[in-house]
Design an enzyme around this catalytic site. Sequence first.
Site, PDB file in Angstrom:
ATOM      1  N   TYR A 162       0.744  -0.991   0.095  1.00 18.01           N
ATOM      2  CA  TYR A 162       0.132  -0.223   0.084  1.00 18.01           C
ATOM      3  C   TYR A 162       0.963   1.273   0.124  1.00 18.01           C
ATOM      4  O   TYR A 162       0.653   2.352  -0.804  1.00 18.01           O
ATOM      5  CB  TYR A 162      -0.727  -0.299   1.230  1.00 18.01           C
ATOM      6  CG  TYR A 162      -1.906   1.196   1.384  1.00 18.01           C
ATOM      7  CD1 TYR A 162      -3.021   1.129   0.431  1.00 18.01           C
ATOM      8  CD2 TYR A 162      -1.825   1.828   2.365  1.00 18.01           C
ATOM      9  CE1 TYR A 162      -3.964   2.169   0.549  1.00 18.01           C
ATOM     10  CE2 TYR A 162      -2.534   3.076   2.467  1.00 18.01           C
ATOM     11  CZ  TYR A 162      -3.699   2.984   1.741  1.00 18.01           C
ATOM     12  OH  TYR A 162      -4.676   4.164   1.822  1.00 18.01           O
ATOM     13  N   LYS A 166       0.989   3.970  -2.751  1.00 14.38           N
ATOM     14  CA  LYS A 166       0.760   5.528  -2.515  1.00 14.38           C
ATOM     15  C   LYS A 166       1.861   6.412  -2.857  1.00 14.38           C
ATOM     16  O   LYS A 166       1.639   7.635  -3.264  1.00 14.38           O
ATOM     17  CB  LYS A 166       0.174   5.726  -1.079  1.00 14.38           C
ATOM     18  CG  LYS A 166      -1.033   5.018  -0.685  1.00 14.38           C
ATOM     19  CD  LYS A 166      -1.954   5.258  -1.790  1.00 14.38           C
ATOM     20  CE  LYS A 166      -3.718   5.157  -1.332  1.00 14.38           C
ATOM     21  NZ  LYS A 166      -4.664   5.505  -2.190  1.00 14.38           N
TER      22      LYS A 166
END
Length: 301
Positions: A162, A166
């Site tokens: 993640y 990001k």
Amino acid sequence: MLQDKVVVVTGAGRGIGRAIAMQMAAEGAKVVVNDLGSSAGGEGTDVGPAQAVVEEIREAGGEAVASTHSVASWDDAHAMIQTALDAWGRIDGVVNNAGILRDTIFHKMSEADFDSVIAVHLKGSFNVSRAAASHFRKQESGAMVHMTSNSGLIGNFGQANYAAAKMGIVGLSKSIALDMKRFNVRSNCISPTAWSRLTGSIPETAEGAEERLQKIKSMSPDKVAPLAASLISDAAAGISGQIFAVRRNEIFLFSQNRPIRSVHRAEGWTPRAVAEQAFPAFAPSLYALERSADVFAWDPI
């Protein structure tokens, strides 16, 4: 502020995406509500969430259509933008909000866990932005908002996939802003802190997670929506390539990577000289190994 603009919002069936779609419509935008209807981990499909938001918007007097295209697919992303063109003949804004979580500590993370999160968050943001870009270029206008995260900007446990996605989105947004400035196209990031289906899936057994989740639960998704709507609007002309964050009633402008200290050795460097001279010189400026909860240590306002 968005009267008659056409905006695509991905992951808009629930949580932050739903709040953004509702806010866009309230400001006069015509909205493509995109949501695959999958689980928090990306499994399955369901037209229900997207259609439910469309009905809410219509009941409030707005205009919206549903899309269940997958952001992870190049063809689906183009079909999603075509949905806006078929319904209203143009596209003015894109909000890349769709996402999934497959959290696990790094040494246990599988290739599938990594690839799937990158595919939805980073590749998905590229796919949808690229599908809109050609139309933005022709009309010489357009705005994109991409969701990044404090997990990447600062750090969190068990989210290597993640966090990587990001931070990739930050680079993607900056590149879009630079490449498309000549066409009057803007690109910015928002790092939202809000209670949603995804944050609700964070294991409460992680260190400090229970206290952290209780704080996050006090921050509703609708707090993120006003900034997203404003960034898509013409009022944000000239604002591009930036990273913002939202935490209940707080809005932050994030710093971006720049050199903060340097050392020079006229005769050049050896490995030992680096260790004995460069590392000690940099020591006062090295960043602590912190998580987002360490940096945002005060209760949300």
